[in-house]
Design a protein around this motif. Structure first.
Motif, PDB file in Angstrom:
ATOM      1  N   ASN A  49       0.872  -1.103   0.289  1.00 45.09           N
ATOM      2  CA  ASN A  49      -0.070   0.242  -0.004  1.00 45.09           C
ATOM      3  C   ASN A  49       0.776   1.309   0.201  1.00 45.09           C
ATOM      4  O   ASN A  49       1.803   1.343   0.908  1.00 45.09           O
ATOM      5  CB  ASN A  49      -0.851   0.095   1.292  1.00 45.09           C
ATOM      6  CG  ASN A  49      -1.834   1.415   1.254  1.00 45.09           C
ATOM      7  OD1 ASN A  49      -1.521   2.254   1.771  1.00 45.09           O
ATOM      8  ND2 ASN A  49      -3.003   1.002   0.766  1.00 45.09           N
ATOM      9  N   HIS A  50       0.745   2.054  -1.017  1.00 40.02           N
ATOM     10  CA  HIS A  50       1.404   3.385  -1.160  1.00 40.02           C
ATOM     11  C   HIS A  50       1.375   4.264   0.025  1.00 40.02           C
ATOM     12  O   HIS A  50       2.257   4.743   0.461  1.00 40.02           O
ATOM     13  CB  HIS A  50       1.231   4.143  -2.374  1.00 40.02           C
ATOM     14  CG  HIS A  50       2.000   5.362  -2.813  1.00 40.02           C
ATOM     15  ND1 HIS A  50       3.296   5.199  -2.807  1.00 40.02           N
ATOM     16  CD2 HIS A  50       1.530   6.462  -2.595  1.00 40.02           C
ATOM     17  CE1 HIS A  50       3.710   6.482  -3.151  1.00 40.02           C
ATOM     18  NE2 HIS A  50       2.768   7.352  -2.875  1.00 40.02           N
ATOM     19  N   THR A  51       0.142   4.444   0.370  1.00 43.74           N
ATOM     20  CA  THR A  51      -0.241   5.164   1.591  1.00 43.74           C
ATOM     21  C   THR A  51       0.723   4.640   3.015  1.00 43.74           C
ATOM     22  O   THR A  51       1.364   5.516   3.475  1.00 43.74           O
ATOM     23  CB  THR A  51      -1.560   5.388   1.907  1.00 43.74           C
ATOM     24  OG1 THR A  51      -2.387   5.693   0.827  1.00 43.74           O
ATOM     25  CG2 THR A  51      -1.751   6.413   3.258  1.00 43.74           C
ATOM     26  N   LEU A  52       0.717   3.546   3.324  1.00 45.51           N
ATOM     27  CA  LEU A  52       1.491   3.074   4.417  1.00 45.51           C
ATOM     28  C   LEU A  52       3.028   3.272   4.040  1.00 45.51           C
ATOM     29  O   LEU A  52       3.837   3.360   4.821  1.00 45.51           O
ATOM     30  CB  LEU A  52       1.235   1.427   4.412  1.00 45.51           C
ATOM     31  CG  LEU A  52      -0.435   1.300   5.030  1.00 45.51           C
ATOM     32  CD1 LEU A  52      -0.474  -0.276   5.027  1.00 45.51           C
ATOM     33  CD2 LEU A  52      -0.557   1.947   6.522  1.00 45.51           C
ATOM     34  N   GLN A  53       3.203   3.059   2.615  1.00 40.47           N
ATOM     35  CA  GLN A  53       4.913   3.111   2.442  1.00 40.47           C
ATOM     36  C   GLN A  53       5.288   4.723   2.824  1.00 40.47           C
ATOM     37  O   GLN A  53       6.284   4.891   3.394  1.00 40.47           O
ATOM     38  CB  GLN A  53       5.060   2.599   1.054  1.00 40.47           C
ATOM     39  CG  GLN A  53       6.545   3.044   0.518  1.00 40.47           C
ATOM     40  CD  GLN A  53       6.698   2.779  -1.062  1.00 40.47           C
ATOM     41  OE1 GLN A  53       5.681   2.311  -1.693  1.00 40.47           O
ATOM     42  NE2 GLN A  53       8.001   3.211  -1.239  1.00 40.47           N
ATOM     43  N   VAL A  54       4.381   5.409   2.267  1.00 42.21           N
ATOM     44  CA  VAL A  54       4.681   6.927   2.379  1.00 42.21           C
ATOM     45  C   VAL A  54       4.846   7.347   3.960  1.00 42.21           C
ATOM     46  O   VAL A  54       5.810   8.100   4.448  1.00 42.21           O
ATOM     47  CB  VAL A  54       3.770   7.805   1.687  1.00 42.21           C
ATOM     48  CG1 VAL A  54       4.191   9.426   2.202  1.00 42.21           C
ATOM     49  CG2 VAL A  54       3.833   7.907   0.338  1.00 42.21           C
ATOM     50  N   TYR A  55       3.821   6.741   4.892  1.00 38.77           N
ATOM     51  CA  TYR A  55       3.882   6.708   6.207  1.00 38.77           C
ATOM     52  C   TYR A  55       5.079   6.352   6.779  1.00 38.77           C
ATOM     53  O   TYR A  55       5.842   7.005   7.590  1.00 38.77           O
ATOM     54  CB  TYR A  55       2.439   5.970   6.861  1.00 38.77           C
ATOM     55  CG  TYR A  55       2.331   6.364   8.483  1.00 38.77           C
ATOM     56  CD1 TYR A  55       1.620   7.429   8.832  1.00 38.77           C
ATOM     57  CD2 TYR A  55       3.052   5.446   9.087  1.00 38.77           C
ATOM     58  CE1 TYR A  55       1.709   7.679  10.250  1.00 38.77           C
ATOM     59  CE2 TYR A  55       2.955   5.577  10.514  1.00 38.77           C
ATOM     60  CZ  TYR A  55       2.526   6.785  11.071  1.00 38.77           C
ATOM     61  OH  TYR A  55       2.019   7.012  12.467  1.00 38.77           O
ATOM     62  N   TYR A  75      -1.533   3.126  12.587  1.00 37.72           N
ATOM     63  CA  TYR A  75      -1.370   1.706  12.110  1.00 37.72           C
ATOM     64  C   TYR A  75      -0.596   0.799  12.973  1.00 37.72           C
ATOM     65  O   TYR A  75       0.042   1.122  13.774  1.00 37.72           O
ATOM     66  CB  TYR A  75      -0.509   1.729  10.747  1.00 37.72           C
ATOM     67  CG  TYR A  75      -1.124   2.941   9.826  1.00 37.72           C
ATOM     68  CD1 TYR A  75      -2.461   2.382   9.080  1.00 37.72           C
ATOM     69  CD2 TYR A  75      -0.560   3.955   9.571  1.00 37.72           C
ATOM     70  CE1 TYR A  75      -2.730   3.304   8.294  1.00 37.72           C
ATOM     71  CE2 TYR A  75      -1.112   4.940   8.552  1.00 37.72           C
ATOM     72  CZ  TYR A  75      -2.218   4.535   7.862  1.00 37.72           C
ATOM     73  OH  TYR A  75      -2.720   5.255   6.966  1.00 37.72           O
ATOM     74  N   ARG A 127      -3.018  -4.947   4.283  1.00 36.95           N
ATOM     75  CA  ARG A 127      -2.027  -3.988   3.626  1.00 36.95           C
ATOM     76  C   ARG A 127      -0.748  -3.663   4.596  1.00 36.95           C
ATOM     77  O   ARG A 127      -0.903  -3.681   5.607  1.00 36.95           O
ATOM     78  CB  ARG A 127      -2.738  -2.884   3.245  1.00 36.95           C
ATOM     79  CG  ARG A 127      -4.038  -2.849   2.381  1.00 36.95           C
ATOM     80  CD  ARG A 127      -4.924  -1.450   2.269  1.00 36.95           C
ATOM     81  NE  ARG A 127      -5.453  -1.496   3.463  1.00 36.95           N
ATOM     82  CZ  ARG A 127      -6.751  -2.093   3.698  1.00 36.95           C
ATOM     83  NH1 ARG A 127      -7.228  -3.055   3.192  1.00 36.95           N
ATOM     84  NH2 ARG A 127      -7.184  -1.852   4.919  1.00 36.95           N
ATOM     85  N   ASP A 148      -2.188  -2.205   8.185  1.00 38.04           N
ATOM     86  CA  ASP A 148      -3.677  -2.051   8.280  1.00 38.04           C
ATOM     87  C   ASP A 148      -4.420  -3.132   7.824  1.00 38.04           C
ATOM     88  O   ASP A 148      -4.191  -3.544   6.793  1.00 38.04           O
ATOM     89  CB  ASP A 148      -3.717  -0.721   7.341  1.00 38.04           C
ATOM     90  CG  ASP A 148      -5.113  -0.101   7.347  1.00 38.04           C
ATOM     91  OD1 ASP A 148      -5.567   0.281   8.387  1.00 38.04           O
ATOM     92  OD2 ASP A 148      -5.684   0.064   6.459  1.00 38.04           O
TER      93      ASP A 148
END
Length: 159
Positions: A49-55, A75, A127, A148
């Motif tokens: 998941n890109h959002t989790l990667q950025v986080y 998360y 994710r 997540d």
């Protein structure tokens, strides 16, 4: 001519070592290592998941001091630190190696830490996003993965 061939050989070896190191630190490497552990206990695979990667990247960049502090975000989270060529595969292996301390019968950790492992295999997690950074002191490597939905709820079983 001999010197240039030697220089090219050294460059090739250096490039190959860099490629080998990068090849064990890709998003897919993080994901595959997690999903291998999940397959062992029969829970569905995770997706990247890109959002989790950025986080994870934002948090990892704040932890370039290599001090372990939780992000206290929304998360689930696992962190690892190593030195030298410490890879994503090695970080996930550290977490999964805690399996030996998870007691299914009592749903608790016995004789050691196991909550990193249970987060890796938490059945409801779908994710993942991870990051790896080099610390600015002592040459350490800091890694974090975020999950997540989160896991490790008291009284619930991971799988």
């Amino acid at each position: 001519m001999v010197l240039s061939k030697f220089f090219l050989a050294i460059c090739f070896i250096g490039f190959t070592l860099i490629q080998a190191s990068l090849a064990q630190n890709s998003n897919q490497d993080f994901l595959d290592a997690h999903n291998a552990a999940r397959a062992e206990v029969g829970v569905p695979p995770l997706t990247w998941n890109h959002t989790l990667q950025v986080y994870a990247e934002n948090f990892a960049n704040k932890r370039r001091d290599c001090n372990f502090e939780n992000s206290n975000g929304p998360y689930g989270e696992n962190m690892a630190q190593g030195w030298g060529t410490f890879t994503a595969l090695e970080a996930v292996k550290m977490w999964v190696d805690e399996k030996q301390y998870y007691d299914r019968k009592s749903n608790s950790c016995k004789g050691g830490e196991c909550l990193h492992y249970t987060q890796v295999v938490w059945r409801d997690t779908k994710r993942i996003g991870c990051a790896r950074v080099k610390c600015y002191k002592d040459g350490g490597i800091f890694m974090t993965c975020n999950y997540d939905p989160t896991g490790n709820y008291d009284g619930e079983r991971p799988f």
